[in-house]
Design a protein around this motif. Structure first.
Motif, short mmCIF file in Angstrom:
data_model
loop_
_atom_site.label_atom_id
_atom_site.label_comp_id
_atom_site.label_asym_id
_atom_site.label_seq_id
_atom_site.Cartn_x
_atom_site.Cartn_y
_atom_site.Cartn_z
N GLU A 51 54.25 28.10 6.15
CA GLU A 51 52.92 28.70 6.28
C GLU A 51 52.18 28.17 7.51
O GLU A 51 51.44 28.92 8.16
CB GLU A 51 52.09 28.42 5.02
CG GLU A 51 52.56 29.20 3.80
CD GLU A 51 53.83 28.61 3.18
OE1 GLU A 51 54.02 27.37 3.25
OE2 GLU A 51 54.64 29.38 2.65
N GLN A 52 52.34 26.90 7.85
CA GLN A 52 51.67 26.32 9.01
C GLN A 52 52.17 26.93 10.32
O GLN A 52 51.45 26.93 11.32
CB GLN A 52 51.89 24.81 9.05
CG GLN A 52 51.19 24.05 7.96
CD GLN A 52 51.58 22.59 8.00
OE1 GLN A 52 52.68 22.22 7.63
NE2 GLN A 52 50.66 21.76 8.49
N LEU A 53 53.40 27.42 10.34
CA LEU A 53 54.02 27.91 11.57
C LEU A 53 53.94 29.42 11.76
O LEU A 53 54.22 29.92 12.84
CB LEU A 53 55.49 27.47 11.61
CG LEU A 53 55.69 25.97 11.75
CD1 LEU A 53 57.08 25.56 11.32
CD2 LEU A 53 55.43 25.54 13.18
N ALA A 124 53.82 18.34 18.03
CA ALA A 124 52.42 18.50 17.65
C ALA A 124 52.21 19.92 17.12
O ALA A 124 52.83 20.85 17.62
CB ALA A 124 51.50 18.24 18.84
N LEU A 125 51.34 20.04 16.13
CA LEU A 125 51.03 21.35 15.58
C LEU A 125 49.57 21.34 15.12
O LEU A 125 49.16 20.48 14.35
CB LEU A 125 51.94 21.69 14.40
CG LEU A 125 51.65 22.99 13.66
CD1 LEU A 125 51.83 24.20 14.56
CD2 LEU A 125 52.53 23.11 12.42
N THR A 126 48.81 22.30 15.64
CA THR A 126 47.44 22.52 15.18
C THR A 126 47.31 24.00 14.84
O THR A 126 48.30 24.74 14.93
CB THR A 126 46.40 22.15 16.27
OG1 THR A 126 46.53 23.07 17.36
CG2 THR A 126 46.59 20.72 16.76
N ASP A 127 46.12 24.43 14.51
CA ASP A 127 45.91 25.85 14.21
C ASP A 127 46.12 26.74 15.42
O ASP A 127 46.39 27.92 15.29
CB ASP A 127 44.49 26.07 13.68
CG ASP A 127 44.30 25.48 12.30
OD1 ASP A 127 45.31 25.21 11.61
OD2 ASP A 127 43.14 25.27 11.90
N THR A 128 46.01 26.15 16.63
CA THR A 128 46.09 26.96 17.85
C THR A 128 47.18 26.51 18.83
O THR A 128 47.40 27.17 19.84
CB THR A 128 44.75 26.92 18.61
OG1 THR A 128 44.45 25.56 18.92
CG2 THR A 128 43.63 27.52 17.77
N SER A 129 47.87 25.40 18.55
CA SER A 129 48.83 24.84 19.52
C SER A 129 50.10 24.35 18.83
O SER A 129 50.04 23.76 17.74
CB SER A 129 48.14 23.68 20.26
OG SER A 129 49.05 23.06 21.12
N LEU A 142 58.75 19.04 27.32
CA LEU A 142 58.12 19.65 26.15
C LEU A 142 57.81 21.11 26.43
O LEU A 142 57.53 21.48 27.57
CB LEU A 142 56.82 18.92 25.80
CG LEU A 142 56.96 17.47 25.35
CD1 LEU A 142 55.59 16.83 25.20
CD2 LEU A 142 57.75 17.35 24.07
N GLU A 143 57.86 21.93 25.40
CA GLU A 143 57.47 23.34 25.50
C GLU A 143 56.18 23.50 24.71
O GLU A 143 56.13 23.16 23.53
CB GLU A 143 58.55 24.25 24.93
CG GLU A 143 59.82 24.25 25.74
CD GLU A 143 60.89 25.17 25.16
OE1 GLU A 143 60.69 25.73 24.06
OE2 GLU A 143 61.93 25.32 25.81
N GLU A 144 55.14 24.00 25.37
CA GLU A 144 53.84 24.16 24.73
C GLU A 144 53.53 25.64 24.52
O GLU A 144 53.67 26.44 25.44
CB GLU A 144 52.76 23.51 25.57
CG GLU A 144 52.96 22.01 25.70
CD GLU A 144 51.86 21.33 26.49
OE1 GLU A 144 50.69 21.72 26.33
OE2 GLU A 144 52.20 20.41 27.26
N TYR A 145 53.14 25.96 23.31
CA TYR A 145 52.79 27.33 22.95
C TYR A 145 51.36 27.37 22.40
O TYR A 145 50.91 26.42 21.77
CB TYR A 145 53.74 27.88 21.86
CG TYR A 145 55.16 28.00 22.32
CD1 TYR A 145 55.63 29.18 22.86
CD2 TYR A 145 56.05 26.93 22.20
CE1 TYR A 145 56.95 29.30 23.29
CE2 TYR A 145 57.37 27.04 22.62
CZ TYR A 145 57.81 28.22 23.16
OH TYR A 145 59.11 28.34 23.58
#
Length: 152
Positions: A51-53, A124-129, A142-145
């Motif tokens: 769900e977080q992803l 790292a995982l946030t609601d927007t990153s 690192l790959e940032e999305y």
């Protein structure tokens, strides 16, 4: 001369050899000193849920202004490629802090073609990153999305 031909008799003194493998050595490890390594790993491992992803995750395309690429993670391991024309994602899965992507190259999907499984660690995982480290990449890469708005 007859005495010189006789073999000497057994000695009156007996030498007793001690077998060291039979020595009782007390156990110095007590149950209190044994640490359960499995529970230690579980306590230290970061874990993410499906769900977080969920959602569209995009990053800029190098050298192409205002163009993004990435993937759309959906429920039950369904995934869609976004602007990665030759690479097509087949499915995805998450386990603790590890994100797996199954993919193939468009135009080569045959019975004998190999499916690629990319293994990435979620840094790292946030609601927007979302920040990923592909395990085959050089240390420090690192790959940032960024998460796309739901209206897209």
């Amino acid at each position: 001369m007859a005495a010189s031909c006789q073999q000497p008799g057994p000695s009156a003194t007996t030498v007793e050899v001690e077998d060291s493998s039979l020595i009782d050595v007390p156990d110095t490890v007590t149950p209190e000193t044994v640490i359960d390594s499995v529970s230690m790993i579980k306590a230290d491992t970061i874990s993410y849920s499906e769900e977080q992803l969920l959602g569209k995750w995009l990053q800029p395309v190098a050298g192409v202004d205002k163009t993004t690429q990435g993937f759309h993670l959906k429920k039950k391991g369904t995934i869609t490629s976004i602007n990665t024309y030759s690479m097509v994602y087949d499915r995805w899965s998450v386990s603790h802090d590890t994100l797996l992507f199954w993919s193939h190259i468009e135009g080569t999907r045959q019975k004998d073609s190999a499916v690629v499984i990319d293994t990435t660690l979620i840094r790292a995982l946030t609601d927007t990153s979302l920040v990923l480290f592909p395990i085959k990449a050089a240390e420090g890469y690192l790959e940032e999305y960024k998460k796309a708005d739901k209206k897209r």
